[in-house]
Design a protein around this motif. Structure first.
Motif, PDB file in Angstrom:
ATOM      1  N   CYS A  84     -45.052 -87.304 -13.860  1.00 26.48           N
ATOM      2  CA  CYS A  84     -44.965 -87.502 -15.362  1.00 26.48           C
ATOM      3  C   CYS A  84     -45.098 -89.555 -15.415  1.00 26.48           C
ATOM      4  CB  CYS A  84     -44.588 -86.863 -16.645  1.00 26.48           C
ATOM      5  SG  CYS A  84     -44.623 -87.238 -18.167  1.00 26.48           S
ATOM      6  N   GLY A  85     -45.841 -89.344 -15.979  1.00 29.75           N
ATOM      7  CA  GLY A  85     -45.572 -91.602 -15.994  1.00 29.75           C
ATOM      8  C   GLY A  85     -45.481 -91.370 -17.406  1.00 29.75           C
ATOM      9  N   CYS A  86     -46.454 -91.845 -18.152  1.00 32.25           N
ATOM     10  CA  CYS A  86     -46.758 -92.066 -20.232  1.00 32.25           C
ATOM     11  C   CYS A  86     -46.504 -90.948 -20.379  1.00 32.25           C
ATOM     12  CB  CYS A  86     -48.186 -92.496 -19.975  1.00 32.25           C
ATOM     13  SG  CYS A  86     -49.417 -91.736 -20.422  1.00 32.25           S
ATOM     14  N   GLY A  87     -46.882 -89.991 -20.508  1.00 32.36           N
ATOM     15  CA  GLY A  87     -46.623 -88.308 -20.744  1.00 32.36           C
ATOM     16  C   GLY A  87     -47.743 -89.276 -22.366  1.00 32.36           C
ATOM     17  N   GLY A 140     -51.630 -89.534 -22.108  1.00 33.31           N
ATOM     18  CA  GLY A 140     -53.041 -88.887 -21.580  1.00 33.31           C
ATOM     19  C   GLY A 140     -53.113 -90.122 -20.891  1.00 33.31           C
ATOM     20  N   MET A 141     -52.602 -91.027 -20.931  1.00 32.72           N
ATOM     21  CA  MET A 141     -52.898 -92.726 -20.559  1.00 32.72           C
ATOM     22  C   MET A 141     -53.086 -92.985 -18.797  1.00 32.72           C
ATOM     23  SD  MET A 141     -52.422 -94.868 -23.533  1.00 32.72           S
ATOM     24  CE  MET A 141     -50.238 -95.010 -22.841  1.00 32.72           C
ATOM     25  N   CYS A 142     -52.172 -92.646 -17.783  1.00 32.72           N
ATOM     26  CA  CYS A 142     -51.902 -93.406 -16.822  1.00 32.72           C
ATOM     27  C   CYS A 142     -52.009 -92.198 -15.576  1.00 32.72           C
ATOM     28  CB  CYS A 142     -50.450 -92.966 -16.942  1.00 32.72           C
ATOM     29  SG  CYS A 142     -48.891 -92.338 -16.071  1.00 32.72           S
ATOM     30  N   GLY A 143     -52.651 -90.572 -15.958  1.00 30.38           N
ATOM     31  CA  GLY A 143     -53.207 -90.070 -14.626  1.00 30.38           C
ATOM     32  C   GLY A 143     -52.467 -89.277 -13.975  1.00 30.38           C
ATOM     33  N   CYS A 185     -49.990 -87.196 -13.891  1.00 29.74           N
ATOM     34  CA  CYS A 185     -49.979 -85.458 -14.275  1.00 29.74           C
ATOM     35  C   CYS A 185     -50.918 -84.652 -13.613  1.00 29.74           C
ATOM     36  CB  CYS A 185     -49.091 -85.871 -15.413  1.00 29.74           C
ATOM     37  SG  CYS A 185     -50.357 -85.619 -17.461  1.00 29.74           S
ATOM     38  N   CYS A 237     -49.463 -83.766 -19.641  1.00 29.09           N
ATOM     39  CA  CYS A 237     -49.784 -83.769 -20.216  1.00 29.09           C
ATOM     40  C   CYS A 237     -50.230 -84.157 -21.755  1.00 29.09           C
ATOM     41  CB  CYS A 237     -49.010 -85.688 -20.282  1.00 29.09           C
ATOM     42  SG  CYS A 237     -50.176 -86.940 -20.479  1.00 29.09           S
TER      43      CYS A 237
END
Ligand code: FES
Length: 343
Positions: free
Chosen positions: A290-293, A295-298, A300, A330
């Motif tokens: 998980c990165g941004c949580g 829905g922006m970074c992809g 997850c 996410c």
């Protein structure tokens, strides 16, 4: 830089050059084996960093490109982290896997002629990508760039900025450092209203693109509002820094409705009403990167094997990936029993 449709899924990228920008920052020039990679300046790339204890997924904004290559300008951070590994172990000729570029932090959001870039540390990278694009497409652009660095030795892109200021008559650049060295004649101190107002007197009338640590961006947002700036004229991006190793999923808000079965790589879990796939998986001990949580970074991205979800990607999924059945854990909620695969 845009010559071919991007592939979906993971793409191998070869490192073809490395440039030491400052004592702690390197630019890695990457080339896809499958051919030129398209991206929009301001977008980010998720790397699968092959750490000794297993891969870590990290988002990095793309600082530039050329001929279909991708440039990632990365600051080495904590020992044991992905950025440190890249600095110490990733060499010319090595290959690393990545997901295609994505993200909505681009000049497509723009609705105002007057722009301000506000960046902290390696948050300068998406700004540089957008600035290079503006220099080609709109050299008359009215742009004020305010950058905050720790000390003058960490200043990025200085010679290129000097050249761009020559070509772009309405580009102004102001820099503040928290540890000024002898001979430093720029601003010093952390971001604050008086400093920003002095550097960019019409800050509240500009549309802002801001990237840096969370506290820095929050301060910039408050200053913009205090100077009369509209909320819709302030855009943020936080991928320039190392994103979390361990995802932290907020507790879901219970709104009633049926719980559903959630099968993850053959393991039976359950998912509560209003819970995201990521939250349900983490609660039951299944870690999804998980990165941004948001829905922006992809980071997850998972494959939907069966069932239906209420999917709300926020720029983190390409149209090709969505067509191929991928979802973002996410920002997806189950509306039936669901099976997903982590790949
Ligand atoms: S964690 Fe960034 S899109 Fe899901």
């Amino acid at each position: 830089m845009d010559t071919q449709a991007i592939a979906t899924g993971l793409m191998p990228l070869s490192c073809i050059a490395i440039r030491q920008e400052t004592p702690t920052i390197k630019t890695f020039r990457l080339r896809a084996r499958s051919g030129p990679v398209s991206f929009v300046p301001g977008q980010a790339l998720v790397l699968k960093v092959p750490m000794p204890d297993g891969p870590l997924w990290r988002s990095f904004t793309i600082s530039g490109g050329g001929g279909g290559d991708l440039h990632l300008t990365i600051k080495a951070q904590a020992a044991g982290g992905a950025t440190r590994w890249l600095h110490d172990h990733f060499r010319e000729g090595d290959v690393i896997e990545a997901r295609p570029p994505r993200g909505t932090f681009t000049l497509a959001l723009r609705s105002n002629e007057k722009l301000a870039f506000v960046s902290g540390g390696s948050g300068a990278t998406p700004m540089m990508a957008m600035l290079r694009d503006l220099a080609e497409s709109e050299p008359e652009a009215d742009l004020a760039w305010f950058h905050a660095a720790r000390d003058p030795s960490e200043m990025l892109f200085t010679s290129e900025l000097t050249e761009l200021q020559r070509r772009m008559p309405r580009l102004s650049v102001a820099v503040t450092v928290t540890r000024p060295a002898p001979g430093w004649f720029g601003y010093h101190g952390r971001i604050r209203r008086g400093l920003l107002a002095a550097a960019v007197p019409d800050f509240g009338r500009r549309e802002v693109f801001c990237c840096g640590p969370g506290g820095f961006m929050q301060e910039a947002r408050l200053i913009h509002a205090a100077e009369g700036g509209a909320k819709a004229q302030f855009h943020t991006e936080s991928f320039g820094t190392e994103t979390p190793v361990t995802p932290v999923a907020p507790e879901p808000v219970e709104t009633g409705g049926p719980a559903h079965l959630l099968k993850v790589n053959g393991r039976d879990l359950h998912i509560r009403p209003a819970e995201t796939v990521l939250q349900a998986s983490l609660r039951q001990g299944v870690v999804i990167p998980c990165g941004c949580g948001e829905g922006m970074c992809g980071t997850c991205m998972v494959r939907l094997v069966s069932g239906d979800v209420d999917a709300r990607p926020n720029g983190g999924l390409t149209a090709e990936e969505a067509e191929q059945g991928y979802i973002l854990a996410c920002s997806s909620r189950a509306v039936s029993d669901v099976e997903i695969a982590l790949e």
